[in-house]
Each structure stands twice: as structure tokens, then as C-alpha cells.
Design a protein around this motif. Structure first.
Motif, PDB file in Angstrom:
ATOM      1  N   LYS A  12       0.825  -1.137   0.058  1.00 50.07           N
ATOM      2  CA  LYS A  12       0.107   0.007  -0.076  1.00 50.07           C
ATOM      3  C   LYS A  12       0.826   1.179   0.041  1.00 50.07           C
ATOM      4  O   LYS A  12       1.740   1.703   0.902  1.00 50.07           O
ATOM      5  N   LYS A  49      -6.928  -2.921   7.423  1.00 52.27           N
ATOM      6  CA  LYS A  49      -7.984  -2.282   6.407  1.00 52.27           C
ATOM      7  C   LYS A  49      -7.925  -3.129   5.063  1.00 52.27           C
ATOM      8  O   LYS A  49      -8.948  -3.288   4.688  1.00 52.27           O
ATOM      9  N   THR A  52      -9.646  -6.484   5.452  1.00 47.13           N
ATOM     10  CA  THR A  52     -11.144  -6.475   5.712  1.00 47.13           C
ATOM     11  C   THR A  52     -11.819  -5.698   4.651  1.00 47.13           C
ATOM     12  O   THR A  52     -12.859  -5.292   4.743  1.00 47.13           O
ATOM     13  N   THR A  53     -11.356  -5.591   3.270  1.00 48.65           N
ATOM     14  CA  THR A  53     -11.713  -4.754   2.435  1.00 48.65           C
ATOM     15  C   THR A  53     -12.170  -3.489   2.312  1.00 48.65           C
ATOM     16  O   THR A  53     -12.845  -2.950   1.611  1.00 48.65           O
ATOM     17  N   LEU A  54     -11.828  -2.945   3.409  1.00 50.68           N
ATOM     18  CA  LEU A  54     -12.108  -1.487   3.586  1.00 50.68           C
ATOM     19  C   LEU A  54     -11.130  -0.492   2.855  1.00 50.68           C
ATOM     20  O   LEU A  54     -11.341   0.917   2.865  1.00 50.68           O
ATOM     21  N   LEU A  55      -9.831  -0.945   2.471  1.00 49.49           N
ATOM     22  CA  LEU A  55      -8.976  -0.280   1.593  1.00 49.49           C
ATOM     23  C   LEU A  55      -8.322  -0.957   0.444  1.00 49.49           C
ATOM     24  O   LEU A  55      -8.024  -2.330   0.725  1.00 49.49           O
ATOM     25  N   LYS A  56      -8.395  -0.451  -0.672  1.00 47.28           N
ATOM     26  CA  LYS A  56      -7.659  -1.227  -1.877  1.00 47.28           C
ATOM     27  C   LYS A  56      -6.173  -1.026  -1.691  1.00 47.28           C
ATOM     28  O   LYS A  56      -5.598  -0.292  -1.682  1.00 47.28           O
ATOM     29  N   PRO A  57      -5.702  -2.502  -1.798  1.00 50.71           N
ATOM     30  CA  PRO A  57      -4.238  -2.409  -1.951  1.00 50.71           C
ATOM     31  C   PRO A  57      -3.535  -1.752  -3.333  1.00 50.71           C
ATOM     32  O   PRO A  57      -4.378  -1.759  -4.156  1.00 50.71           O
ATOM     33  N   GLU A  71     -16.644  -8.403  -2.418  1.00 54.44           N
ATOM     34  CA  GLU A  71     -18.106  -8.641  -2.013  1.00 54.44           C
ATOM     35  C   GLU A  71     -18.161 -10.077  -1.508  1.00 54.44           C
ATOM     36  O   GLU A  71     -18.769 -10.384  -0.413  1.00 54.44           O
ATOM     37  N   ARG A  74     -16.291 -10.532   2.017  1.00 54.52           N
ATOM     38  CA  ARG A  74     -17.206  -9.873   3.022  1.00 54.52           C
ATOM     39  C   ARG A  74     -18.054 -10.989   3.729  1.00 54.52           C
ATOM     40  O   ARG A  74     -18.437 -10.764   4.806  1.00 54.52           O
ATOM     41  N   VAL A  79     -15.595  -8.114  11.575  1.00 53.09           N
ATOM     42  CA  VAL A  79     -14.621  -7.331  12.140  1.00 53.09           C
ATOM     43  C   VAL A  79     -15.264  -6.949  13.587  1.00 53.09           C
ATOM     44  O   VAL A  79     -16.331  -6.382  13.670  1.00 53.09           O
ATOM     45  N   PHE A  81     -14.307  -3.891  15.767  1.00 52.11           N
ATOM     46  CA  PHE A  81     -13.460  -2.766  15.596  1.00 52.11           C
ATOM     47  C   PHE A  81     -12.990  -2.206  17.084  1.00 52.11           C
ATOM     48  O   PHE A  81     -13.579  -2.451  18.167  1.00 52.11           O
TER      49      PHE A  81
ATOM     50  N   GLN B  89     -17.924   2.127   8.256  1.00 50.92           N
ATOM     51  CA  GLN B  89     -17.096   0.884   8.101  1.00 50.92           C
ATOM     52  C   GLN B  89     -17.619  -0.550   8.501  1.00 50.92           C
ATOM     53  O   GLN B  89     -17.566  -1.367   7.976  1.00 50.92           O
ATOM     54  N   LEU B  92     -19.756  -1.202   5.681  1.00 53.68           N
ATOM     55  CA  LEU B  92     -19.116  -1.312   4.535  1.00 53.68           C
ATOM     56  C   LEU B  92     -18.240  -2.866   4.618  1.00 53.68           C
ATOM     57  O   LEU B  92     -17.951  -3.461   3.666  1.00 53.68           O
ATOM     58  N   VAL B  93     -18.363  -3.319   5.906  1.00 53.42           N
ATOM     59  CA  VAL B  93     -17.615  -4.715   5.806  1.00 53.42           C
ATOM     60  C   VAL B  93     -18.652  -5.865   5.682  1.00 53.42           C
ATOM     61  O   VAL B  93     -18.387  -7.157   5.706  1.00 53.42           O
ATOM     62  N   THR B  94     -20.101  -5.400   5.324  1.00 55.65           N
ATOM     63  CA  THR B  94     -21.081  -6.320   5.237  1.00 55.65           C
ATOM     64  C   THR B  94     -21.058  -6.318   3.759  1.00 55.65           C
ATOM     65  O   THR B  94     -20.653  -5.821   2.782  1.00 55.65           O
ATOM     66  N   PRO B  95     -21.642  -7.708   3.255  1.00 52.91           N
ATOM     67  CA  PRO B  95     -21.780  -8.011   1.688  1.00 52.91           C
ATOM     68  C   PRO B  95     -22.753  -6.982   0.905  1.00 52.91           C
ATOM     69  O   PRO B  95     -22.855  -6.859  -0.071  1.00 52.91           O
ATOM     70  N   GLN B 285      -7.110   6.468  -3.793  1.00 50.60           N
ATOM     71  CA  GLN B 285      -6.851   5.309  -2.645  1.00 50.60           C
ATOM     72  C   GLN B 285      -6.477   3.914  -3.209  1.00 50.60           C
ATOM     73  O   GLN B 285      -5.597   3.337  -2.557  1.00 50.60           O
ATOM     74  N   ALA B 286      -6.679   3.748  -4.450  1.00 49.80           N
ATOM     75  CA  ALA B 286      -6.233   2.567  -5.156  1.00 49.80           C
ATOM     76  C   ALA B 286      -4.821   2.459  -5.299  1.00 49.80           C
ATOM     77  O   ALA B 286      -4.079   3.485  -5.213  1.00 49.80           O
TER      78      ALA B 286
END
Lengths: 297, 286
Positions: A12, A49, A52-57, A71, A74, A79, A81, B89, B92-95, B285-286
């Protein structure tokens, strides 16, 4: 068999800085406890992050239970927190129902079962905001279990909790691990919690710097500590072999030794000068200090 | 999506302060009118028959316009709170797709704006029909409700643009009080547009809320206008409308359709802006 977690070359970059510089991580068996440790600013939060898919690598791949799409991942994870993320103005049950609706394929009665599981029946109709810290955490854990995750990420889950609540939470979690084969991925400030881990990963400067079981890492990196008391401290200090690192204070010398055999040698060699001694095997704290040069936090 | 909407509605109406602050601007408008403005305006238009029956619905229109702005801003504050407190958040961690979650927030703010406009309409119409014997015709209701929805959509979309630059709840509450105060002036509600200097008039013409105020006024005042201006000289009505902001002077006076299109277009543009900014942030962010 599919690995529970498989991370390869995870990176990242932020505009000016590389937060995570290529991490490989594999968890083979379901039901294991992974401790993920690192000092502040080591890239720990960024890694979690991304997992847990909250941040794109920026680069690299993450595969959880064979799934790569965010998706799909998830559905496999949950998580807990660091801070409370439920709505203070809603009741415990209502909070759980709101989250339950965001998942598919779980029956509504599962919410009642979860409340039961974390012993929250008595306060299920109270507002979440009115609960004590420990009660809140139990509800947070119930929320995380809604989708019966394959991996549960716990981000410093027991910070600020009293010892009874901490042990209750760990009892509950180890039960889930055994019964449902749920893997726990833990970051914590309390290194004694990492002591129980099947696998410890230590991250610093965006890279994994050590990996293994707690016992194995301790053996490799944590020196034992031999404290010597004497009437002739200065003299004793001079005579001790040079290879041992030590600290001299007004009343004692603290010597770092690799193992008990070394300690016994030292004690017998200088028996006439030593009035008293204390021996403490290396702890996970010592290991952490030795590896990162910092205390955790 | 509906789970989020439901939750937000519940949280909003549980929180007395947010409900009160949503109504604050409308209440201030009402208070100002009753204490200071009503008398003067009545004198200005005393040559018209039933001037009060004309002016009361004019005020209600303004109150509803400003309510949509303040209520949706208070409602969308939940999103800022959830971003700051990491509740977002947790969703957002749910499907559930993040687009649906965001739509849930949007929808809840629109609904809250609609509900609060209806509440203001009910209370204000109730009060004035008791105090001044004004009548709101039932047949105007479908048109009113359509504008209430459009106004709610437009105000929420604009507030989303504001929100997308705000990270902290404290910042937002400052913005909230500015918006609450400014929107009343900008929609020409505190002071009728006709009495203001040209620069202020131009500002009002740039503010979308002014067009919803005009639309509401048209619908609410039309029955009484038909009666009051039956025997009044040609040209008087046009002047009256121009002074009170029922339609605005562009090339010529704006029509109902033009004002409707302004609101719809602003809604679309605001939403496109928000989506574009989201996309830009995500790509960085990517």
C-alpha cells in the motif's frame, strides 16, 4: 485444502510514503488464533484495513477461504473494531437487527441465539449507549458473529476492559474457535493475549519481520533475564564475561542470558560474590522489544 | 438499503435536538413575520382585498422551502457522524454493496426532509387558518406533495455536495448554522425580494431554494390570487409577483415549468458532482 487466508505481495502506497511494503501471510488451518503485532505506525492498521476490504491494496492479492472479490470476502469475515460502532440510541436487539439485515441467508432467530451466546439476554432491550464497556464489547462480538464468519478480525478488542471481562470474552471466543472452526486474527496491546496464539506475525516498517508460534519466537528472540544482587556490585560487573549484555544500577545487575544453562554457569562461577538472584524466562514482551526496539503501543 | 434508511429515520426522530434544529429556521421565519414583517407588508398591500390571506400562504411557501434545506442537512449529518465514528466501516464490511448503503443514507435524508416539510405545512396552515381564516385547498395537495418531494431531493443532493467536503461533526454544525441563517435570506423569505437591492436580488436568483419557494407560493397562493386580483388593474398582479418572488426576472419572468426544471437540473448536477468526487477519491486510494 483451501487456505483460510492467503496474502501475497500486499503493498500500500500513500502519496508520499509506503505504508505496507509487500506482505506474505498464510493461515492454513481453520480455528487457529493469529496474533498480528507491531508498534504504532508499523503498517498494522493499514494491513488490517486491506484484509477487511476497507482499503484497496496498491498491489498484491488477498484470498480468504478461496474468495478474492471484496463482496465475496465480506461474506467470509467479520470485524470487531477498536471503538464501539453500534448506535448508542438504539437497543441492543435493534442494533443487531439492523446489521442482520445487511447480510443474506441468516435466519432472524439467529439474532436471539447470538444474544444468548454472549449472555446479553438481560440487557437486550436496553439502549446500547447505557451499557458498561464489557457489555458493549459482548454485543460487538455478537454483531460480528451474525454471518458466522470464517475469520474474525479483532482490532485491539480488550483495550480498557477489566480482567474478568477480558477472560469472559476469551472464553467465548475460544469456544467459537473450537465449535465452528472460526479463525481469529487479533491485534492487541496485551502481549499475554498473543501468548496463546498458534501463529504470531510481527510487522514493523511495513514488513513482516518475524513469524512463528509464540513459544518458538520467544525461544529465538526473547532473552531471559538474570538479576544479581551483591555487596561487591562494581567488581562483579567487571568480572562477568563480556558477551552478556547487562545493566548496572545502585543495587543490582540485570544480565541478559540466552538460556537457563548460561544462567546456571554464571551463578556457579560467581557463587561467592552473589548474595541473591532472580531469574525470569524471556516473555513475549522481551521478544517484541528485541525485534522492534520499541515497547508495544 | 432499507435497513440503513430505517435506522437513520429512527435515530433522527429519537434525537429531539436534531428535529428542533431542523425546524429552527422555519420557526424563526414565522416569528419574524408575526412580530415584525406582517404589519408592514399588510400596509404595503392594503389596496388589495384580503391582503393577509395572500401573505400568509406566501410565508408558508418560504417556510417549507427552508425546512427542506435545514432538515436534510441535519439528517445527512448522520453520515458525517458515522464516518467519524467508524459506523460506516461497520456497514461497509457487510456484503451489501456500498452504493446501496450510500443510497440508504440519501433516501433517509430525502424522507426526513419530506416529513418535516409536511409537518411545517400542517402546523403553519393550521395556525393561519385559525388565526387569519386562510384556506388551503385540498385540490392543491397533489401538486404540493410533488414539489415537496422535488424540493427534498434537491436540498439533499446539494447538502451531499457540502457534506462531501466535511470530515468533522463540529465543522458541520458550524456550516449548519450558516446554512440555516443564509438560506432564509437567499430564498427571499425573511425579506421579500422586491425590497432588496439589485445585487441581493441576483444572489437570490442564483440560489436553488428560491425556486422551490416560488413553486410553493404559486401553488399555495393561486386560489387567493384568483380572488383578490379579480378587480385589480392589469399590471398590478405582475408587480405583486415580482415584489414577492413568485417567479424571478430572467429574460422574462420565470414560469412554473422553468422553476421545476431548475430544481430537477440542480438535483442531477449535484448528484453527478458527488458521484464524480467519490470516484476521484476512490481512484486515489487504489
Amino acid at each position: 485444502m483451501i487456505d483460510v487466508l492467503k496474502v501475497q505481495g500486499l503493498k500500500k502506497n500513500y502519496s508520499h510514503r509506503q505504508a505496507v511494503k509487500g506482505i506474505d501471510l498464510t493461515i492454513k488451518n481453520g480455528g487457529s488464533l493469529i496474533a498480528f503485532l507491531g508498534p504504532n505506525g508499523a503498517g498494522k492498521s493499514t494491513t488490517i484495513k486491506m484484509l477487511t476490504t476497507l482499503l484497496k491494496p496498491t498491489a498484491g492479492s488477498i484470498e480468504i477461504n478461496g474468495q478474492q472479490l471484496p463482496e465475496k470476502i465480506r461474506e467470509q469475515i467479520a470485524v470487531v473494531f477498536q471503538e464501539s460502532v453500534m448506535d448508542a440510541d438504539l437497543t441492543v436487539r435493534k442494533n443487531l437487527l439492523v446489521r442482520w439485515k445487511l447480510y443474506r441467508g441468516q435466519s432472524k432467530s439467529s439474532v436471539s441465539e447470538l444474544i444468548h451466546q454472549v449472555h446479553a439476554q438481560d440487557f437486550q432491550n436496553q439502549k446500547y449507549g447505557s451499557l458498561s464497556g464489557g457489555q458493549k464489547r459482548r454485543v460487538d462480538i455478537a454483531r460480528a458473529l451474525i454471518n458466522q464468519p470464517k475469520i474474525l478480525f479483532l482490532d485491539e478488542p480488550t483495550t480498557g476492559l477489566d480482567i474478568q471481562t477480558r477472560s469472559l470474552i476469551w472464553q467465548m471466543l475460544s469456544l467459537m474457535r473450537k465449535k465452528q472452526g472460526m479463525t481469529i486474527f487479533l491485534t492487541t496491546h496485551y502481549l499475554e493475549e498473543a501468548e496463546q496464539a498458534d501463529q504470531v506475525d510481527i510487522i514493523d516498517h511495513g514488513q513482516i519481520i518475524a513469524q512463528g508460534t509464540a513459544a518458538d519466537l520467544k525461544k529465538r528472540f526473547a532473552k531471559s533475564q538474570l538479576t544479581l544482587f551483591s555487596d561487591e556490585l562494581a567488581q562483579l560487573n567487571q568480572q562477568l564475561p563480556k558477551q552478556f549484555s547487562r545493566q548496572l544500577t545502585d543495587s543490582k545487575i540485570v544480565v541478559r542470558v540466552d538460556n537457563t544453562a548460561d544462567a546456571i554457569h554464571l551463578l556457579s562461577d560467581f557463587a561467592d560474590k552473589i548474595k541473591n538472584f532472580e531469574f525470569r524466562p524471556g516473555t513475549i514482551d522481551d521478544m517484541f522489544m528485541a525485534l522492534t526496539g520499541k515497547e508495544i503501543r | 438499503m432499507l435497513a440503513i434508511t430505517q435506522r437513520n429515520l429512527k435515530l433522527y426522530f429519537r434525537n429531539r435536538a436534531s428535529v428542533l434544529f431542523s425546524l429552527m429556521s422555519a420557526l424563526i421565519v414565522l416569528g419574524l413575520y408575526l412580530v415584525f414583517l406582517k404589519n408592514g407588508m399588510q400596509k404595503n398591500w392594503s389596496h388589495l382585498p384580503d391582503a393577509i390571506q395572500l401573505l400568509d400562504p406566501w410565508l408558508i411557501g418560504g417556510m417549507m422551502s427552508v425546512t427542506a434545506t435545514t432538515a436534510s442537512l441535519n439528517a445527512i449529518e448522520q453520515l458525517v457522524r458515522d464516518r467519524q465514528g467508524h459506523q460506516l466501516q461497520d456497514f461497509l464490511v457487510t456484503p451489501t454493496k456500498s452504493a446501496w448503503i450510500q443510497l440508504g443514507y440519501f433516501l433517509s435524508a430525502v424522507l426526513i426532509a419530506v416529513i418535516m416539510q409536511l409537518a411545517v405545512l400542517l402546523v403553519a396552515a393550521g395556525y393561519f387558518s385559525f388565526a387569519d381564516k386562510i384556506q388551503i385547498r385540498l385540490r392543491t395537495l397533489p401538486a404540493l406533495i410533488a414539489i415537496i418531494f422535488l424540493n427534498g431531493l434537491c436540498a439533499t443532493a446539494l447538502n451531499l455536495v457540502i457534506i462531501s467536503f466535511v470530515k468533522k461533526v463540529t465543522t458541520l454544525s458550524i456550516i449548519g448554522s450558516i446554512v440555516g441563517t443564509a438560506s432564509g435570506f437567499l430564498a427571499g423569505i425573511y425579506i421579500p425580494i422586491g425590497t432588496l437591492p439589485a445585487f441581493a436580488q441576483n444572489l437570490i436568483k442564483l440560489y436553488p431554494g428560491a425556486y422551490s419557494a416560488s413553486l410553493f407560493r404559486r401553488i399555495l397562493m393561486q386560489p387567493q390570487i384568483a380572488v383578490s386580483f379579480r378587480h385589480v388593474k392589469e399590471g398590478q398582479l405582475a408587480l405583486f409577483k415580482k415584489m414577492l418572488g413568485i417567479g424571478y426576472q430572467w429574460e422574462s419572468m420565470t414560469t412554473f415549468t422553468q422553476e421545476f426544471i431548475v430544481l430537477a437540473a440542480v438535483t442531477v448536477i449535484a448528484l453527478v458532482l458527488v458521484l464524480a468526487k467519490n470516484r476521484w477519491v476512490n481512484s486515489r486510494q487504489a
